[in-house]
Design a protein around this motif. Sequence first.
Motif, short mmCIF file in Angstrom:
data_model
loop_
_atom_site.label_atom_id
_atom_site.label_comp_id
_atom_site.label_asym_id
_atom_site.label_seq_id
_atom_site.Cartn_x
_atom_site.Cartn_y
_atom_site.Cartn_z
N SER A 72 0.83 -1.21 0.00
CA SER A 72 0.00 0.00 0.00
C SER A 72 0.87 1.26 0.00
O SER A 72 0.46 2.29 -0.52
CB SER A 72 -1.01 0.00 1.15
N THR A 109 -9.39 -0.84 2.15
CA THR A 109 -9.14 0.46 1.51
C THR A 109 -7.96 1.15 2.18
O THR A 109 -7.55 0.77 3.28
CB THR A 109 -10.35 1.39 1.63
N GLU A 143 -8.89 2.37 5.58
CA GLU A 143 -8.97 1.29 6.56
C GLU A 143 -7.57 0.83 6.98
O GLU A 143 -7.32 0.58 8.16
CB GLU A 143 -9.78 0.12 5.97
#
Length: 592
Positions: free
Chosen positions: A70, A530, A533
């Motif tokens: 991420s 996400t 999150e």
Amino acid sequence: MAIPERFLEELVARCDISDVVADYVPLTKKGSNLWGLCPFHSEKTPSFSVNPDRQIYHCFGCNKGGGVISFVMEMENLPFPDAVRLLAKRSGMEMPETGEDGDFRKRRERLLALNRDAARYYYENLRKPEGASVSEYIGKRKLLPQTVKRFGLGASLDAWDTLLTAMVGKGYDKRELLDAGLAAAGKGGSLYDKFRNRLMLPVIDLRGDVVGFTSRSIDGSEPKYLNTPETPLFRKRSVVYGLNFAKSSKRGSLVLVEGNLDVITLHQAGFDNAVATMGTVLTDEHARILSRYTKELVVCYDNDDAGKEATRRALGILKNADLSVKVLQLPRRIGEDGKSLKQDADDFIKYQGAAAFERMLGGSVNHIDYRLSELELKYNLKSDEDRIAYLKEAAELLAVLQSPVEREVYGNKAAAAAGISPEVVSSEIKRMQGRNIRGERKKQERTALAPTAQIQPKERALRYQNPRSARAEEGVVRLVLLDPTLLREAKSLEKEDFTVPFLGRTYELLRQRWEEGRSTQIGMLDGTLTAEEMGRLTQILQQPEALERGREAMADYLDIIDTEHTKRADGGETDPLLAARDKKIAGQYKYR
Ligand SMILES: [Zn+2]
């Protein structure tokens, strides 16, 4: 996820997050974490941390966080499969090409091909009789054929479906035209060309792909400028127009102008370092991308009020970016009737020529000088009252400068401008600094004294309905992330028992992975949860947890979740008194 789990696990194991982050952000070790200036928000003191043990990053300023994948997604602005591909390449792993990922790539390639074909079609229109009005417009702007070709300019015709027909003829379907933002759907569901009777400018990314279009009306119709809407290929907040050429410019800086057409005029005049955003709003993402390609950015927006406002905002964004910022303010032009006219880079080149622009560029001022001169214009420095106001504002501006040398140099300039002694300016700056520090401390105290506010995630979408249960749910997830064997203690807990859906989902994901003998490392949830999150999860992990008492802690959390659940089943949730009490308890509640 169609990329095999085993591949992802191997990838995450091979890509140490501290190494990957260090490629982008200088990090210093402090305690068990590494710290640096957050690449996702502007700051002067590091609140961005990397935890090598847990293989996560977390920013205490903007709450972004997650694992290595991420991080790359955020940093490079890539969808999950592309971030995985990049990391695979970095660590020398062969990327398996299967299923969804292959489909995703194919679809992306189809849309890119469609954009390329559309650009070619628009370009060819310039030689057709129907494209004559756009050709004339290009002539009026004095753009040369080689410039038109280099930037791939073209014409959309004054008709409803010529592009549609041409592209369907090439084998693209209507869905693809919609997805690329080249067509729009009318009331009855029938499609029509999005761009009509316009000068078309393809937007080319750093890889040389046409990701979208911007366009200008040529007949005075509104809107004057029209961009491709947000598509999987085109994200306005991260596109820098002209950077595909400007990145290889020999000039040592980049010039940021307002209009996409200004970029083209400047390149034609020899300023191949000109770039623009799509619309005047500069984002943190733009700043980050720009700082990767230059050490010096010259902001050269239009010299009207809107341009000045945009400059002010841009300087705010660029304040802490890793580049030096200058401002080039173009003079207003005196028109034939003697009135002063607004002038953009395009006009300036047209009326004053390239050599004059080169001189202006050489004389562009440091952004602090620019702001001080703006203040000098704002106030009448002959009036005592105005001089006091000027001094206040100038001191405020200079108080945030980190370097004492800078503070002194600019303080002296401000003093000279207002005819005040440098000592007075300097003591006013000190006073402002003191006020800033006190303000910051108060802010910190306020948040520390408001535990309920702290409980709530900043993101609205993740707001907690029942803070007491939510805290316990967070505790369960934290414990599982720290020690998945504690899942044994939570056999009866189901996803449905959670009041916070995303925590329930996280719990379920972790439990599944654990039961299948897969890694429950938080980074493995990248791409499944996400970005918000993931950020919340890394934040939850920052709270202390006494792992040596993990089993008791788990039992306590389960107990709270259960009690709250029963309360709701009894209808307690609708009782305002009870809700108020819950709030109070949640406020006082403290975990070990
Ligand atoms: Zn941040």
